[in-house]
Design a protein around this motif. Structure first.
Motif, PDB file in Angstrom:
ATOM      1  N   TYR A   1       0.745  -1.105   0.017  1.00 52.68           N
ATOM      2  CA  TYR A   1       0.066  -0.021  -0.107  1.00 52.68           C
ATOM      3  C   TYR A   1       0.927   1.124   0.158  1.00 52.68           C
TER       4      TYR A   1
ATOM      5  N   TRP B   1       0.940  -4.977   4.461  1.00 50.77           N
ATOM      6  CA  TRP B   1      -0.267  -4.009   3.993  1.00 50.77           C
ATOM      7  C   TRP B   1      -0.363  -3.787   2.423  1.00 50.77           C
ATOM      8  N   SER B   2      -1.375  -4.309   1.873  1.00 55.41           N
ATOM      9  CA  SER B   2      -0.934  -4.503   0.490  1.00 55.41           C
ATOM     10  C   SER B   2      -2.648  -3.971  -0.112  1.00 55.41           C
ATOM     11  N   ALA B   3      -2.346  -3.694  -1.324  1.00 62.00           N
ATOM     12  CA  ALA B   3      -3.768  -3.136  -1.940  1.00 62.00           C
ATOM     13  C   ALA B   3      -3.908  -3.393  -3.325  1.00 62.00           C
TER      14      ALA B   3
ATOM     15  N   HIS C   1      -5.692  -1.391  -6.358  1.00 56.30           N
ATOM     16  CA  HIS C   1      -6.515  -0.277  -6.701  1.00 56.30           C
ATOM     17  C   HIS C   1      -7.403  -0.373  -7.993  1.00 56.30           C
TER      18      HIS C   1
ATOM     19  N   SER D   1      -8.155  -3.556   0.312  1.00 58.02           N
ATOM     20  CA  SER D   1      -6.905  -3.376   1.303  1.00 58.02           C
ATOM     21  C   SER D   1      -6.906  -4.769   2.150  1.00 58.02           C
TER      22      SER D   1
ATOM     23  N   HIS E   1     -15.001   1.522   4.856  1.00 58.94           N
ATOM     24  CA  HIS E   1     -14.631   0.073   4.654  1.00 58.94           C
ATOM     25  C   HIS E   1     -15.883  -0.711   4.477  1.00 58.94           C
TER      26      HIS E   1
END
Length: 385
Positions: free
Chosen positions: A223, A244-246, A248, A288, A310
């Motif tokens: 992220y 913590w990755s995303a 998009h 997320s 969220h």
């Protein structure tokens, strides 16, 4: 070239720099660099020789090399500001100067040569701030918002941004822009928004598309990543960290084309949402993913003119979103809506990944005219170079 020869050349280059022979200093020190034997002192000498010779490219290369080893090196931070300003990148230059001056304040008393550089950075930063203020006024006027057309609330927000007015709220402390007078609320309840039931009804369809995406782990990226043209900012080891990755769907206010085809049900559901539109900053829509044990440390968002939503899609067990000291659990299919300009953090105590869909909406208390004002402001800011 062995270490002994590199040491001899470094001393020779330093001597040449002291006597003002910049051509010899640069040439000799560059030989050490090219041989792979440069340490911080060699880079500092080479950078200074390039600065005195007006070689901005060489100076900036030296600054980058120094900051790679010591991201708080004051001289290199100032050099970056000088080089970006010379390249016409005023926003980037201002960010380097601000970082340098904060560093100088932490250090306290500086050696004479550094104090002179810091004074120059302070003068340059003030000049850039004046230029920025003029550009903001001109940009707002060009977008139909001269001073007489601004609401009292928006006018005060601009005054706060410029340091001409001050507010000190207990909860809201956005890092970039504060619109005064908005309620200090941590969470908003789902029942307050008429669009929520229809959106939550799409949870299963959204989750089905998410599960398909999770079969391709390369789609999710850390992220937080470091911007190469800005000072390095640490956030509890979370930069370039896959814990913590995303993924998009809408990034920098623009739909990611390949994601529109991959997530049709998700995009259809989002059509019912009053999305926040602020230049290249918003809307921001992403999945997320928080790995087991991952903790997003307490931090503040950038703007208090919006709320963050969220939609929990995969909640494997214990975990919480805490806003202003109030913790709430994620429940699959039930929105959490909060003000991210208030200090907040998240943690996943479960033994598998937690995934939520994140998007932003306008604050309901902000009227249409002020929404246009905020959008026009950031269009102006983001167009400024």
């Amino acid at each position: 070239m062995d270490v002994r020869e590199a040491t001899r050349l470094a001393q020779q280059g330093g001597t040449a720099l002291q006597r003002g022979d910049l051509t010899e200093a640069r040439g000799t020190l560059k030989r050490v660099v090219d041989a792979g034997h440069a340490n911080l002192q060699v880079w500092l000498m080479l950078g200074e020789a390039c600065r005195l010779a007006g070689d901005r490219d060489g100076q900036e290369k030296a600054a980058d090399a120094i900051l790679e080893q010591d991201d708080g090196a004051l001289r290199a931070l100032i050099w970056k500001g000088d080089c970006r300003r010379a390249a016409g990148e005023r926003r980037a230059a201002a960010s380097w100067y601000r970082t340098a001056l904060r560093r100088a304040d932490i250090i306290g008393t500086l050696p004479a040569s550094l104090a002179q550089l810091a004074d120059g950075a302070r003068t340059a930063a003030a000049e850039l701030e004046r230029e920025f203020g003029l550009a903001v006024d001109a940009g707002l006027a060009a977008r139909g918002l001269p001073p007489e057309a601004r609401s009292p609330g928006f006018a005060r927000a601009l005054a706060v941004m410029r340091g001409e007015d001050h507010v000190d709220y207990e909860l809201q402390r956005p890092s970039s822009f504060l619109f005064p007078g908005l309620p200090q609320r941590r969470f908003y309840e789902r029942e307050e928004f008429d669009w929520v039931p229809a959106f939550e009804a799409a949870t299963d369809a959204i989750r089905t598309e998410l599960h398909a995406a999770l079969t391709d782990p390369d789609l999710f990226k850390p992220y937080l990543t470091h911007a190469p043209d800005r000072p390095r900012v640490e956030f509890n080891g979370m930069h370039d960290n896959a814990s913590w990755s995303a993924l998009h769907l809408v990034h920098n206010g623009t739909i990611v084309p390949e994601m529109a085809a991959r997530f049709p049900a998700t995009f259809a559901a989002l059509e019912t949402v009053p999305q926040c539109r602020i230049s290249v900053r918003s809307p921001s829509i992403l999945f997320s993913l928080l790995q087991p044990g991952a903790h997003i440390a307490p931090h503040y968002g950038m703007i208090n003119a919006r709320l963050i939503c969220h939609l929990p899609l995969i909640v494997p067990g214990d975990g919480a979103l805490t806003v202003g000291g109030e913790a709430r659990q994620w429940e699959e299919g039930k929105l959490l809506i909060f003000d991210d300009s208030i200090e907040h953090e998240a943690i996943n105590h479960a033994d598998s990944d937690r995934v939520v869909l994140i998007f932003d909406i306008w604050r309901p208390e902000l009227g249409e005219a002020d929404r246009r004002g905020v959008a026009a402001l950031f269009e102006t800011v983001d167009a400024y170079r």
